[in-house]
Design a protein around this motif. Structure first.
Motif, mmCIF file in Angstrom:
data_model
loop_
_atom_site.group_PDB
_atom_site.id
_atom_site.type_symbol
_atom_site.label_atom_id
_atom_site.label_comp_id
_atom_site.label_asym_id
_atom_site.label_seq_id
_atom_site.Cartn_x
_atom_site.Cartn_y
_atom_site.Cartn_z
ATOM 1 N N LYS A 1 -11.028 -7.752 -5.957
ATOM 2 C CA LYS A 1 -11.153 -9.340 -5.938
ATOM 3 C C LYS A 1 -10.706 -9.542 -4.457
ATOM 4 O O LYS A 1 -11.253 -10.786 -3.892
ATOM 5 C CB LYS A 1 -10.928 -9.898 -6.805
ATOM 6 N N THR A 2 -9.858 -8.938 -3.998
ATOM 7 C CA THR A 2 -9.160 -9.128 -2.678
ATOM 8 C C THR A 2 -9.112 -8.384 -1.587
ATOM 9 O O THR A 2 -8.822 -8.360 -0.505
ATOM 10 C CB THR A 2 -7.660 -9.299 -3.065
ATOM 11 N N LEU A 3 -10.344 -7.465 -1.844
ATOM 12 C CA LEU A 3 -10.574 -6.393 -0.851
ATOM 13 C C LEU A 3 -10.719 -6.704 0.431
ATOM 14 O O LEU A 3 -9.920 -6.382 1.447
ATOM 15 C CB LEU A 3 -11.724 -5.184 -1.318
ATOM 16 N N SER A 4 -11.522 -7.615 0.831
ATOM 17 C CA SER A 4 -11.917 -8.159 2.302
ATOM 18 C C SER A 4 -10.830 -8.736 2.800
ATOM 19 O O SER A 4 -10.557 -8.440 3.940
ATOM 20 C CB SER A 4 -13.413 -9.069 2.141
ATOM 21 N N ALA A 5 -10.128 -9.526 2.046
ATOM 22 C CA ALA A 5 -8.914 -10.206 2.659
ATOM 23 C C ALA A 5 -7.763 -9.150 3.055
ATOM 24 O O ALA A 5 -7.173 -9.401 4.123
ATOM 25 C CB ALA A 5 -8.418 -11.367 1.674
ATOM 26 N N GLN A 6 -7.726 -8.218 2.134
ATOM 27 C CA GLN A 6 -6.797 -7.202 2.453
ATOM 28 C C GLN A 6 -6.928 -6.555 3.745
ATOM 29 O O GLN A 6 -6.159 -6.297 4.416
ATOM 30 C CB GLN A 6 -6.419 -6.299 1.191
ATOM 31 N N MET A 7 -8.209 -6.099 3.629
ATOM 32 C CA MET A 7 -8.890 -5.307 4.820
ATOM 33 C C MET A 7 -8.629 -6.025 6.172
ATOM 34 O O MET A 7 -8.270 -5.576 7.166
ATOM 35 C CB MET A 7 -10.216 -4.768 4.682
ATOM 36 N N ASP A 8 -8.942 -7.479 6.135
ATOM 37 C CA ASP A 8 -9.022 -8.237 7.345
ATOM 38 C C ASP A 8 -7.362 -8.236 7.698
ATOM 39 O O ASP A 8 -7.001 -8.181 8.943
ATOM 40 C CB ASP A 8 -9.428 -9.776 7.006
ATOM 41 N N LYS A 9 -6.594 -8.467 6.755
ATOM 42 C CA LYS A 9 -5.087 -8.636 7.083
ATOM 43 C C LYS A 9 -4.443 -7.508 7.570
ATOM 44 O O LYS A 9 -3.784 -7.517 8.739
ATOM 45 C CB LYS A 9 -4.434 -8.779 5.587
ATOM 46 N N GLN A 10 -4.835 -6.173 6.977
ATOM 47 C CA GLN A 10 -4.442 -4.856 7.685
ATOM 48 C C GLN A 10 -4.723 -4.682 9.181
ATOM 49 O O GLN A 10 -4.122 -4.332 10.155
ATOM 50 C CB GLN A 10 -4.766 -3.860 6.828
ATOM 51 N N THR A 11 -5.882 -4.807 9.280
ATOM 52 C CA THR A 11 -6.721 -5.027 10.756
ATOM 53 C C THR A 11 -5.974 -5.864 11.715
ATOM 54 O O THR A 11 -5.948 -5.357 12.978
ATOM 55 C CB THR A 11 -8.054 -5.423 10.608
ATOM 56 N N LYS A 12 -5.733 -7.223 11.173
ATOM 57 C CA LYS A 12 -5.022 -7.940 12.113
ATOM 58 C C LYS A 12 -3.577 -7.704 12.221
ATOM 59 O O LYS A 12 -2.939 -7.928 13.482
ATOM 60 C CB LYS A 12 -4.931 -9.467 11.643
ATOM 61 N N ILE A 13 -3.008 -7.186 11.413
ATOM 62 C CA ILE A 13 -1.620 -6.724 11.712
ATOM 63 C C ILE A 13 -1.706 -5.363 12.717
ATOM 64 O O ILE A 13 -0.690 -5.450 13.590
ATOM 65 C CB ILE A 13 -0.932 -6.097 10.512
ATOM 66 N N ALA A 14 -2.582 -4.640 12.524
ATOM 67 C CA ALA A 14 -2.549 -3.315 13.574
ATOM 68 C C ALA A 14 -3.079 -3.853 15.050
ATOM 69 O O ALA A 14 -2.471 -3.505 15.880
ATOM 70 C CB ALA A 14 -3.651 -2.426 13.171
ATOM 71 N N LEU A 15 -3.841 -4.587 15.166
ATOM 72 C CA LEU A 15 -4.491 -5.221 16.165
ATOM 73 C C LEU A 15 -3.586 -6.341 17.079
ATOM 74 O O LEU A 15 -3.693 -6.664 18.307
ATOM 75 C CB LEU A 15 -6.013 -5.668 16.156
ATOM 76 N N ASN A 16 -2.505 -6.753 16.347
ATOM 77 C CA ASN A 16 -1.651 -7.661 16.709
ATOM 78 C C ASN A 16 -0.161 -6.921 17.072
ATOM 79 O O ASN A 16 0.690 -7.604 17.053
ATOM 80 C CB ASN A 16 -1.600 -9.074 16.151
#
Length: 237
Positions: free
Chosen positions: A159-174
């Motif tokens: 249920k939270t997969l896309s939000a979790q993936m977005d969050k981890q991508t943002k953390i890495a690229l910032n």
């Protein structure tokens, strides 16, 4: 009529049993990551001393068959399975300084997961990348090395997969996934973006275009891009 009712009832029992297995898998995986992962690093020594919970989750995952018709559950299952199998591989060779110390760690060592006998590379490249083409996989699949994006201390949930993936991508690229030199108009990025360049440059976009779609402060398009060496040291606490 009685036969049809029996078949429907049998199907419901099977479905409910499967749902319970899926729920149990995600619940136990979540508890395992919570107990053994902190600040992106894994307590391999602790897991090695008591492998029961890890083996229990992998045993659950062995016979579960998830369908691509439910892509969120399918992807979440396999992302967690990959991360758990990496931990299993490192624990089985404990202590190790790098996953590369074990020949075939990614491409020949197999695990029984999701009704398959499968390698880590198969999960990443065939089960996930080839089927869904989502570059965010590179920020949630953790290969057991410090060069990877950090492993989170929870399971990826449907249920939270896309939000979790977005969050981890943002953390890495910032964060540490790239290094910016404003004086020289240069950006260095992880070798992951070199090895899987095709995932980050779809539909005519550049790597910087992809990075900027998740950046708080965009990188100027005229910056020269290069890659810094991957750190294969194990991500141990």
């Amino acid at each position: 009529m009685k036969y049809r009712i029996f078949i429907i009832a049998l199907s419901l029992i099977s479905f409910n049993g499967f749902s319970q297995d899926v729920s149990n898998y995600f619940s136990k995986a979540n508890a395992f990551f919570s107990l053994n992962v902190s600040n992106g690093k894994v307590n391999y020594s602790k897991i090695n001393a008591n492998q029961e919970s890890l083996n229990e989750i992998l045993k659950l995952a062995e016979k579960m068959v998830v369908s691509k018709e439910n892509p969120q559950t399918y992807q979440a299952f396999w992302i967690n399975a990959y991360n758990l199998a990496v931990i299993k591989g490192i624990v089985d060779n404990h202590p190790m300084k790098s996953p590369l110390d074990k020949k075939g760690f990614f491409d020949t060592t197999t695990y029984k997961l999701g009704g398959k006998t499968i390698t880590l590379n198969d999960i990443e490249n065939n089960v996930l990348r080839a089927e869904f083409g989502d570059a965010r996989f590179h920020f949630v699949l953790v290969c057991g090395a410090l060069g990877c994006p950090p492993l989170i201390s929870k399971a990826y949930m449907p249920k939270t997969l896309s939000a979790q993936m977005d969050k981890q991508t943002k953390i890495a690229l910032n964060g540490s996934f790239l290094k910016i030199n404003t004086k020289k108009n240069q950006i260095e990025v992880s070798q992951i973006m070199e090895w899987y360049k095709e995932d980050f440059t779809k539909k005519g976009t550049t790597e910087i275009d992809f990075i900027n779609s998740y950046r708080t402060e965009p990188i100027p398009s005229n910056y020269k891009l290069s890659y810094f060496p991957y750190n294969w040291a194990v991500n141990a606490q």
